[in-house]
Design a protein around this motif. Structure first.
Motif, PDB file in Angstrom:
ATOM      1  N   VAL A 102       0.853  -1.209   0.000  1.00 38.73           N
ATOM      2  CA  VAL A 102       0.000   0.000   0.000  1.00 38.73           C
ATOM      3  C   VAL A 102       0.881   1.248   0.000  1.00 38.73           C
ATOM      4  CG1 VAL A 102      -1.895   1.237   1.116  1.00 38.73           C
ATOM      5  CG2 VAL A 102      -1.845  -1.269   1.164  1.00 38.73           C
ATOM      6  N   THR A 103       1.446   1.603   1.126  1.00 35.71           N
ATOM      7  CA  THR A 103       2.313   2.797   1.190  1.00 35.71           C
ATOM      8  C   THR A 103       3.726   2.382   0.780  1.00 35.71           C
ATOM      9  OG1 THR A 103       2.677   2.382   3.544  1.00 35.71           O
ATOM     10  CG2 THR A 103       0.950   3.969   2.957  1.00 35.71           C
TER      11      THR A 103
ATOM     12  N   ALA B 222      -1.097  15.966  -0.764  1.00 40.10           N
ATOM     13  CA  ALA B 222      -2.554  15.825  -0.860  1.00 40.10           C
ATOM     14  C   ALA B 222      -2.935  14.961  -2.058  1.00 40.10           C
ATOM     15  CB  ALA B 222      -3.198  17.206  -0.966  1.00 40.10           C
ATOM     16  N   GLU B 223      -2.287  15.197  -3.202  1.00 35.44           N
ATOM     17  CA  GLU B 223      -2.608  14.412  -4.391  1.00 35.44           C
ATOM     18  C   GLU B 223      -2.196  12.961  -4.211  1.00 35.44           C
ATOM     19  OE1 GLU B 223      -1.645  14.160  -9.202  1.00 35.44           O
ATOM     20  OE2 GLU B 223      -0.763  15.773  -8.003  1.00 35.44           O
ATOM     21  N   GLY B 224      -0.997  12.744  -3.699  1.00 35.04           N
ATOM     22  CA  GLY B 224      -0.521  11.386  -3.492  1.00 35.04           C
ATOM     23  C   GLY B 224      -1.401  10.611  -2.533  1.00 35.04           C
ATOM     24  N   THR B 225      -1.825  11.269  -1.468  1.00 31.49           N
ATOM     25  CA  THR B 225      -2.689  10.620  -0.481  1.00 31.49           C
ATOM     26  C   THR B 225      -4.043  10.284  -1.084  1.00 31.49           C
ATOM     27  OG1 THR B 225      -1.577  11.786   1.337  1.00 31.49           O
ATOM     28  CG2 THR B 225      -3.786  10.904   1.776  1.00 31.49           C
ATOM     29  N   ALA B 226      -4.628  11.222  -1.823  1.00 33.50           N
ATOM     30  CA  ALA B 226      -5.946  11.001  -2.417  1.00 33.50           C
ATOM     31  C   ALA B 226      -5.915   9.869  -3.438  1.00 33.50           C
ATOM     32  CB  ALA B 226      -6.431  12.293  -3.074  1.00 33.50           C
ATOM     33  N   LEU B 227      -4.873   9.831  -4.253  1.00 31.85           N
ATOM     34  CA  LEU B 227      -4.757   8.770  -5.256  1.00 31.85           C
ATOM     35  C   LEU B 227      -4.670   7.400  -4.601  1.00 31.85           C
ATOM     36  CD1 LEU B 227      -2.264  10.421  -7.798  1.00 31.85           C
ATOM     37  CD2 LEU B 227      -4.627   9.734  -8.274  1.00 31.85           C
TER      38      LEU B 227
ATOM     39  N   HIS C 228      -7.088   2.142  -2.445  1.00 26.33           N
ATOM     40  CA  HIS C 228      -7.219   1.247  -1.282  1.00 26.33           C
ATOM     41  C   HIS C 228      -8.181   1.881  -0.271  1.00 26.33           C
ATOM     42  CE1 HIS C 228      -3.689  -1.104  -2.618  1.00 26.33           C
ATOM     43  NE2 HIS C 228      -3.146   0.065  -2.924  1.00 26.33           N
ATOM     44  N   PRO C 229      -9.456   2.005  -0.624  1.00 22.41           N
ATOM     45  CA  PRO C 229     -10.391   2.712   0.271  1.00 22.41           C
ATOM     46  C   PRO C 229     -10.514   2.075   1.654  1.00 22.41           C
ATOM     47  CG  PRO C 229     -11.557   1.557  -1.511  1.00 22.41           C
ATOM     48  CD  PRO C 229     -10.106   1.534  -1.863  1.00 22.41           C
ATOM     49  N   GLN C 230     -10.265   0.787   1.745  1.00 22.07           N
ATOM     50  CA  GLN C 230     -10.358   0.119   3.052  1.00 22.07           C
ATOM     51  C   GLN C 230      -9.245   0.567   3.998  1.00 22.07           C
ATOM     52  OE1 GLN C 230      -9.181  -1.090   0.289  1.00 22.07           O
ATOM     53  NE2 GLN C 230      -7.839  -2.879   0.551  1.00 22.07           N
ATOM     54  N   HIS C 231      -8.187   1.174   3.444  1.00 24.25           N
ATOM     55  CA  HIS C 231      -7.066   1.637   4.265  1.00 24.25           C
ATOM     56  C   HIS C 231      -6.972   3.171   4.304  1.00 24.25           C
ATOM     57  CE1 HIS C 231      -5.613  -2.395   4.715  1.00 24.25           C
ATOM     58  NE2 HIS C 231      -5.339  -2.558   3.437  1.00 24.25           N
TER      59      HIS C 231
ATOM     60  N   GLU D  38      -3.893   8.140   5.259  1.00 22.09           N
ATOM     61  CA  GLU D  38      -3.875   9.565   5.609  1.00 22.09           C
ATOM     62  C   GLU D  38      -2.902   9.860   6.743  1.00 22.09           C
ATOM     63  OE1 GLU D  38      -8.022  10.289   6.310  1.00 22.09           O
ATOM     64  OE2 GLU D  38      -8.421  10.749   4.185  1.00 22.09           O
ATOM     65  N   HIS D  39      -2.638   8.868   7.586  1.00 24.21           N
ATOM     66  CA  HIS D  39      -1.678   9.068   8.676  1.00 24.21           C
ATOM     67  C   HIS D  39      -0.237   9.173   8.164  1.00 24.21           C
ATOM     68  CE1 HIS D  39      -4.545   8.907  11.820  1.00 24.21           C
ATOM     69  NE2 HIS D  39      -4.783   7.601  11.769  1.00 24.21           N
TER      70      HIS D  39
END
Length: 209
Positions: free
Chosen positions: A43-44, A59-64, A69-72, A77-78
């Motif tokens: 994931v990360t 912000a863009e990297g986090t949103a993408l 991986h919406p479950q994470h 975001e952390h």
């Protein structure tokens, strides 16, 4: 034919002078070690983080990534929301080497780092030794990163450094190989003790008596 003398030392920062590791944060959030390994490797990932190092906004990297991986989403975001908790502190033995090089007044000292332009000010405020360099070239600011040859050449050109007269220190073999390809002396960092030994062999630090 003798080699020209080394006049500049170029440091990578993360993993060489600064202990940065996402595990310091995520061990607080994911208690199962296998689950933690899976999250960090799938994931990360390093590839994802390096896009922010190359200039993509946090912000863009986090949103993408959250969309993939919406479950994470909350854990993702952390990553930047609690980024400072990934800083484990200075690597003291390397800072001591830097201190000695600075005190000798024989070398120009620079840093070449893959680092987000948005998080680098946090480190700059936390670590006094970052202010000892004559110049720091930050990938996120320049929108290019190691191992791109252009990124190395940017530092050399900006500060008038000849590749054959500089030694580059990095903990990533990929980055070391790229530096070698453009003519830099290199040290593949593993420990402060090994770094000291190799700098002594190059004549950059005096050999221990």
């Amino acid at each position: 034919m003798t080699s020209p003398p080394i006049t500049a030392v170029i440091f990578d920062l993360g993993g060489v002078l600064i202990d940065w590791n996402p595990r310091y944060l995520y061990r607080q959030l994911i208690t199962d070690e296998q689950e933690l390994d899976t999250f960090l490797s799938t994931v990360t990932t390093s590839d994802w983080n390096e896009e922010q190092d190359a200039g993509r906004s946090l912000a863009e990297g986090t949103a993408l990534l959250a969309a993939q991986h919406p479950q994470h989403k909350e854990l993702i975001e952390h990553f930047y929301g609690r980024w400072s908790e990934m800083l484990g502190g200075a690597i003291d033995g390397t800072v001591q080497v830097l201190t000695e090089l600075r005190a000798s007044q024989r070398y120009h000292l620079y840093a070449l780092t893959n680092w987000s332009a948005e998080t680098f000010p946090i480190a700059l405020a936390q670590f006094e030794f970052l202010h000892w360099f004559e110049g720091i070239v930050v990938s996120g600011t320049e929108k290019m990163r190691k191992p791109s040859p252009e990124f190395y050449h940017l530092l050399l050109t900006r500060y008038g450094v000849e590749a054959q007269q500089a030694v580059f220190i990095d903990d990533n073999l990929r980055n070391i190989q790229a530096a070698q390809a453009i003519g830099l002396h290199t040290i593949h960092f593993q420990t402060p003790e090994q770094l000291r030994t190799e700098l002594e062999a190059l004549g950059v630090l005096p050999a221990a008596s």
